[in-house]
Design an enzyme around this catalytic site. Structure first.
Site, short mmCIF file in Angstrom:
data_model
loop_
_atom_site.label_atom_id
_atom_site.label_comp_id
_atom_site.label_asym_id
_atom_site.label_seq_id
_atom_site.Cartn_x
_atom_site.Cartn_y
_atom_site.Cartn_z
N GLY A 188 -2.53 12.38 4.52
CA GLY A 188 -1.31 11.51 4.14
C GLY A 188 -0.05 11.92 4.64
N HIS A 220 -5.44 0.03 5.61
CA HIS A 220 -5.35 0.84 6.86
C HIS A 220 -6.30 0.71 8.08
CE1 HIS A 220 -7.85 3.38 4.29
NE2 HIS A 220 -6.55 3.91 3.63
N ASP A 275 1.37 2.86 3.80
CA ASP A 275 0.32 3.83 3.29
C ASP A 275 1.24 5.19 2.70
OD1 ASP A 275 -1.81 5.16 2.14
OD2 ASP A 275 -2.82 5.56 3.78
N HIS A 334 0.82 -1.21 -0.08
CA HIS A 334 0.12 0.14 -0.09
C HIS A 334 0.71 1.28 0.03
CE1 HIS A 334 -3.90 1.85 1.62
NE2 HIS A 334 -3.16 3.06 0.85
#
Length: 434
Positions: free
Chosen positions: A327, A235, A308, A63
């Site tokens: 993010g 996540h 992520d 990811h």
């Protein structure tokens, strides 16, 4: 070219570290031998003494966001995969929130070719579940699977209509590929930017309800049961989500799930102020959620760790948490971060951490990566467990410098990453990152 790596510290059986020597055919990218005894190094073209540094299989991150094409100001395939190599990852999977989206064979093939051409490590290409990730029209999964898609996801946005998710799971099940879900019910967001909890209240920032995630997971595990699909949850961040996934596994539903380093290590209690380096989606939750994630990882409810990695420009992240994009980056610091904050604190063993970053993600998706053995691929990471250094975003290969861990002192840093038999990244003799 034959390369001899001697005096490697490796986990062989169980949690015991033993000294091994590795003989590598760098041209063929194969491990010729892993031996506890002294291998005659005279026939080797190159001899590298690892001085008892830790050697682990090349790590697998299923990811990450590479942004290219369409978001090259944030990241490129080249910078993102160099960041992966520096972090010890030899296999990564790039999410499809690019422009164009890999939603047709034409778009998918173009992006896949870029990944092969520019990637410093292996990049597995996701295809999207729906056209343009709009949640309305299902992609041609059969054709995309034939052209190399390894899984389907609309990551970044949850598929809002249950009927569309059912249809997608049915098609994915027919082609034998996983459906990977960003779980978020938009009707329950109410304009939130951070977790709805103590921090949102005291900061007067709209909060995101935990149930916005867990409701989608509860819906989807039942759809997975009805369709026979392999359903994977991205996540995971809440205790309710862990409970739903645990119950689904007990019921025999084919569900797997991942958790990020930042959700394992941080909670909303750690957010110091309106600092968008602490803004990610899903958001940092309560301390009880963090503890539930650790428990879920330890008991097998959560299958592996994924970063992520989500790079943004400095200008974007200089905004308030309300306006900044979600993010943080994570590829280059994942191992030392997890080692320092969780292994050294005796929350997990080093062997468990290694497995959650190597063989476990590969097993969850039935991929032939994440293992280091005689006759197998020469893909491994060398880690200096004695090295301590502060996180310095200015040294990152990633274009994204957005991390809440700046200046945090961490231990156990990668010093070399070998991919397909060749050195993909090596720490310079000066000890700098690049």
């Amino acid at each position: 070219m034959i390369t001899f790596y001697k005096n490697a510290s490796m986990y062989v059986d169980g949690d015991q570290l033993e000294t091994r020597n590795l003989l590598i055919d760098s041209d063929k990218g194969k491990v010729l031998d892993i031996s506890p005894s002294y291998i005659n190094e005279k026939g080797a073209d190159e001899v590298i003494d690892l001085n008892n540094q830790l050697v682990i299989p090349g790590m697998v991150d299923l990811h990450i966001h590479l942004r290219e094409p369409g978001g090259e100001k944030k990241e490129t395939i080249e910078t993102g995969t160099m960041a992966a190599a520096r972090g010890g990852f030899t296999t990564v999977a790039a999410m499809p929130n690019t422009r164009p989206v890999p939603d047709t064979v034409e778009n998918f093939t173009m992006i896949k070719e870029k990944m092969t051409e520019k990637g410093h490590v292996r990049v597995l290409p996701y295809a999207s579940i729906t056209i343009r990730q709009l949640g309305e029209t299902i992609t041609d999964m059969t054709d995309l699977a034939k052209h190399g898609a390894f899984a389907f996801t609309d990551d970044g946005v949850g598929v809002q209509q249950a009927g569309k998710m059912y249809e997608a799971m049915k098609l994915a099940s027919e082609v034998g590929l996983p459906v990977v879900a960003h779980c978020e019910d938009n009707s329950l967001l109410f304009g939130g930017a951070v977790h709805k909890g103590v921090f949102s209240e005291k900061s007067n920032i709209p909060g995101i309800l935990s149930v916005s995630e867990s409701v989608h997971i509860a819906r989807d595990v039942l759809l997975a049961e009805a369709t026979g699909a392999h359903y994977h949850v991205c996540h995971v961040s809440t205790k309710e989500s862990v409970r739903v996934i645990r119950d689904a596994k007990k019921a025999g539903i084919h569900v797997t799930a991942e958790v990020t380093p930042h959700h394992l290590i941080l909670s909303e209690d750690d957010i110091p102020s309106d600092d968008s380096n602490y803004k990610m989606n899903p958001p940092l939750r309560g301390e009880d959620d963090r503890q539930a994630l650790i428990e879920g990882l330890l008991d097998g409810t959560l299958d592996f760790i994924a970063t992520d990695h989500a790079p943004h420009t400095a200008e974007e992240k200089q905004q308030s948490m309300i306006n900044a994009p979600y993010g943080i980056v994570g590829l280059e610091i994942a191992y030392p971060l997890l080692y320092t904050k969780l292994v050294k604190e005796n929350i997990m063993t080093e062997k468990q951490l290694i497995d959650w970053l190597t063989v476990k993600p590969a097993q969850a998706f039935n991929l032939p990566y994440g293992e280091l053995k005689k006759g197998g691929a020469a893909e491994f990471t060398i880690i200096d467990r004695s090295k301590t250094a502060k996180v310095n975003p200015a040294s990152f290969y990633s274009k994204g410098k957005n991390t809440p861990f700046t200046d945090v002192s961490l231990q156990a840093w990668p010093t070399m990453t070998v991919y397909n038999g060749k050195v993909a990244w090596q720490e310079s003799t000066e000890g700098a990152a690049k």
